[in-house]
Design a protein around this motif. Structure first.
Motif, PDB file in Angstrom:
ATOM      1  N   ILE A 134       0.849  -1.187   0.000  1.00 47.18           N
ATOM      2  CA  ILE A 134       0.000   0.000   0.000  1.00 47.18           C
ATOM      3  C   ILE A 134       0.890   1.244   0.000  1.00 47.18           C
ATOM      4  CG2 ILE A 134      -1.848   1.265   1.148  1.00 47.18           C
ATOM      5  CD1 ILE A 134      -2.742  -1.475   0.315  1.00 47.18           C
ATOM      6  N   CYS A 135       0.719   2.101  -1.007  1.00 42.50           N
ATOM      7  CA  CYS A 135       1.410   3.390  -1.055  1.00 42.50           C
ATOM      8  C   CYS A 135       0.482   4.489  -0.546  1.00 42.50           C
ATOM      9  CB  CYS A 135       1.840   3.735  -2.478  1.00 42.50           C
ATOM     10  SG  CYS A 135       3.056   2.622  -3.211  1.00 42.50           S
ATOM     11  N   TYR A 136       1.096   5.589  -0.141  1.00 45.33           N
ATOM     12  CA  TYR A 136       0.332   6.793   0.193  1.00 45.33           C
ATOM     13  C   TYR A 136       0.652   7.854  -0.847  1.00 45.33           C
ATOM     14  CZ  TYR A 136      -1.217  11.068   2.432  1.00 45.33           C
ATOM     15  OH  TYR A 136      -1.831  12.271   2.681  1.00 45.33           O
ATOM     16  N   SER A 157      10.848   1.825  -2.124  1.00 47.66           N
ATOM     17  CA  SER A 157      11.438   2.573  -3.241  1.00 47.66           C
ATOM     18  C   SER A 157      10.399   2.873  -4.313  1.00 47.66           C
ATOM     19  CB  SER A 157      12.600   1.784  -3.848  1.00 47.66           C
ATOM     20  OG  SER A 157      13.640   1.613  -2.911  1.00 47.66           O
ATOM     21  N   PHE A 158       9.548   1.895  -4.613  1.00 55.42           N
ATOM     22  CA  PHE A 158       8.494   2.093  -5.620  1.00 55.42           C
ATOM     23  C   PHE A 158       7.559   3.218  -5.192  1.00 55.42           C
ATOM     24  CE2 PHE A 158       4.332   1.509  -7.399  1.00 55.42           C
ATOM     25  CZ  PHE A 158       4.549   1.127  -8.719  1.00 55.42           C
ATOM     26  N   CYS A 159       7.118   3.181  -3.937  1.00 54.31           N
ATOM     27  CA  CYS A 159       6.174   4.196  -3.456  1.00 54.31           C
ATOM     28  C   CYS A 159       6.797   5.586  -3.464  1.00 54.31           C
ATOM     29  CB  CYS A 159       5.695   3.852  -2.050  1.00 54.31           C
ATOM     30  SG  CYS A 159       4.615   2.404  -1.950  1.00 54.31           S
ATOM     31  N   ARG A 160       8.071   5.683  -3.076  1.00 52.65           N
ATOM     32  CA  ARG A 160       8.723   6.993  -3.063  1.00 52.65           C
ATOM     33  C   ARG A 160       8.940   7.525  -4.474  1.00 52.65           C
ATOM     34  NH1 ARG A 160      13.177   6.277   1.899  1.00 52.65           N
ATOM     35  NH2 ARG A 160      11.626   6.490   3.571  1.00 52.65           N
ATOM     36  N   HIS A 163       4.753   7.695  -5.828  1.00 57.72           N
ATOM     37  CA  HIS A 163       3.733   8.360  -5.008  1.00 57.72           C
ATOM     38  C   HIS A 163       4.454   9.224  -3.966  1.00 57.72           C
ATOM     39  CE1 HIS A 163       0.656   6.009  -7.005  1.00 57.72           C
ATOM     40  NE2 HIS A 163       1.426   4.933  -6.842  1.00 57.72           N
ATOM     41  N   ARG A 164       4.241   8.968  -2.691  1.00 54.80           N
ATOM     42  CA  ARG A 164       5.032   9.657  -1.670  1.00 54.80           C
ATOM     43  C   ARG A 164       5.848   8.678  -0.847  1.00 54.80           C
ATOM     44  NH1 ARG A 164       3.280  13.936   3.157  1.00 54.80           N
ATOM     45  NH2 ARG A 164       5.436  14.439   3.734  1.00 54.80           N
ATOM     46  N   ASP A 165       5.200   7.640  -0.332  1.00 57.01           N
ATOM     47  CA  ASP A 165       5.910   6.683   0.512  1.00 57.01           C
ATOM     48  C   ASP A 165       4.999   5.493   0.741  1.00 57.01           C
ATOM     49  OD1 ASP A 165       7.790   5.551   2.354  1.00 57.01           O
ATOM     50  OD2 ASP A 165       8.383   7.565   2.951  1.00 57.01           O
ATOM     51  N   LEU A 166       5.545   4.444   1.348  1.00 56.04           N
ATOM     52  CA  LEU A 166       4.690   3.387   1.874  1.00 56.04           C
ATOM     53  C   LEU A 166       3.716   3.990   2.870  1.00 56.04           C
ATOM     54  CD1 LEU A 166       7.048   0.332   2.498  1.00 56.04           C
ATOM     55  CD2 LEU A 166       4.905   0.266   1.219  1.00 56.04           C
ATOM     56  N   ARG A 210      14.268   7.000   6.443  1.00 54.82           N
ATOM     57  CA  ARG A 210      15.468   6.239   6.138  1.00 54.82           C
ATOM     58  C   ARG A 210      15.608   6.138   4.619  1.00 54.82           C
ATOM     59  NH1 ARG A 210      15.304   7.229  10.783  1.00 54.82           N
ATOM     60  NH2 ARG A 210      15.454   5.818  12.563  1.00 54.82           N
ATOM     61  N   ASN A 211      16.833   6.132   4.136  1.00 62.05           N
ATOM     62  CA  ASN A 211      17.059   6.108   2.689  1.00 62.05           C
ATOM     63  C   ASN A 211      18.264   5.230   2.348  1.00 62.05           C
ATOM     64  OD1 ASN A 211      16.060   7.072   0.182  1.00 62.05           O
ATOM     65  ND2 ASN A 211      17.743   8.529   0.029  1.00 62.05           N
TER      66      ASN A 211
END
Length: 372
Positions: A134-136, A157-160, A163-166, A210-211
């Motif tokens: 689930i992404c936000y 990584s996909f969500c960022r 979209h914005r993030d998990l 975290r990155n």
């Protein structure tokens, strides 16, 4: 209305909905992480904390000629659950602490990532497990169900990127929204943005952003307890764990942050209290030198400080209530009985000898906030 009572306006709460960047300073001297931390605390505020990708972008702009630099993330003995979307402004009150674990969960100290099951309850699992997620998103869509199987880190990584993030889950209502989204899509389990680690920022800030590089932190040799930001190459913008006795240049953050928006004194006060700590106070010549350095970057001739003249006690006060002891006024600016009629607040000049001036609070100027 006397300035003693002018503090918070509801209007600005809607205008300024995100945190301003820290004031970052790049130090081009190589040190180990302990020496770098000591240097930053003696000369600025602390080693750099990072709250979001915008902070990462700011850091990359100021570093020259280095492949890696220390930042303020250090390993501790404590392990806590945190949200991938680490920007503190996204959360209010205690909603970052909302949890909806299933019975007997979390149940394994080695499983550090969380997923939601179709009944809306959460479980922990190995972060390498392949799951939908689930992404936000900032848009009106809110939560996005991605029906591609990925590890937790790959999902992050996909969500960022898209979209914005998990997704964070801040309350029962959001939990139900995600559960319904999963049930509609026929999905029995999906990663959410909750993870567990034992890393914290040197300044004790609450950011859980975290990155890491995909295979980091890997704690090679059991001694990698500090963090570097990669400046160039295929790992650019990402983080690696390194032994603290390694030698790198580093980035400090200053507790004094210049805001290049033109606001009245009371609007500036409100902004600083909502997004940082307060308008800046200058209790000593040492602090003044740092404030002057920050003020020189301003786009206005003077910069608001937390100075206000109180008619109640007939003296200058800092916005935190402390009496002004150290002073550095320009000629003719420090006293005057007419201040109670005219209302006066204090600013520091951004050029020249940078002495203090008393001005009407309705002027629109840049300003300096103090941080934690």
């Amino acid at each position: 209305m006397e300035l003693d009572t002018v503090f918070i306006t509801l209007l600005l709460a809607a205008i300024f909905s995100s945190l301003a960047p820290y004031q970052f300073e790049y130090v081009q001297t190589s040190m180990n992480c302990t020496e770098a931390q000591k240097y930053c605390r003696n000369n600025y505020s602390d080693l750099a904390s990072i709250r979001n990708s915008a902070d990462v972008t700011e850091l990359l702009k100021i570093v020259n000629g280095a492949s890696r630099v220390w930042i303020g993330l250090v390993k501790t003995v404590r392990s806590e659950w945190k949200w991938s979307l680490g920007d503190p402004v996204f959360y209010t009150a205690r909603d970052s602490l909302y949890r909806n674990w299933a019975s007997n969960q979390p149940n394994n100290d080695q499983y550090n990532c969380a997923y939601m099951s179709q009944d809306g309850l959460w479980c922990n699992d190995n972060c390498a497990t392949q799951r939908f997620f689930i992404c936000y998103n900032h848009s009106s869509k809110g939560f996005i169900l991605v029906q591609q199987s990925m590890s937790w880190r790959s999902a992050q990584s996909f969500c960022r990127s898209n979209h914005r993030d998990l997704s964070s889950v801040r309350n029962q209502s959001e939990n139900q929204q995600i559960q319904q989204l999963m049930n509609t899509g026929g999905v029995t389990a999906a990663w959410i943005g909750l993870f567990r680690d034992s890393w914290e920022w040197s300044d004790k800030s609450k950011s859980s952003f975290r990155n890491w590089v995909s295979n980091e932190p890997n704690n090679i040799g059991g001694i990698e307890n500090a963090t570097v930001l990669v400046i160039s190459g295929d790992r650019k913008e990402l983080w690696e764990d390194w032994p603290c006795d390694s030698q790198f240049t580093f980035i400090c953050q200053d507790q004094f942050v210049l805001i290049k928006q033109n606001l009245s004194w009371s609007e500036a006060l409100t902004y600083c209290r909502q997004n940082h700590v307060d308008l800046v106070s200058v209790p000593s010549p040492q602090i003044e030198q740092r404030v002057m350095s920050v003020a020189r970057r301003a786009s206005t001739a003077a910069v608001w400080m937390g100075l206000r003249y109180s008619c109640g006690v007939n003296t200058w006060l800092w916005s935190n209530g402390e009496v002004v002891c150290y002073q550095n006024w320009a000629a003719g600016n420090s006293t005057g009985s007419h201040y109670c009629r005219e209302q006066r607040v204090g600013a520091v000049q951004s050029a020249g000898d940078q002495r203090w001036v008393s001005l009407p609070p309705t002027l629109s100027l840049n300003f300096i906030c103090s941080g934690p």
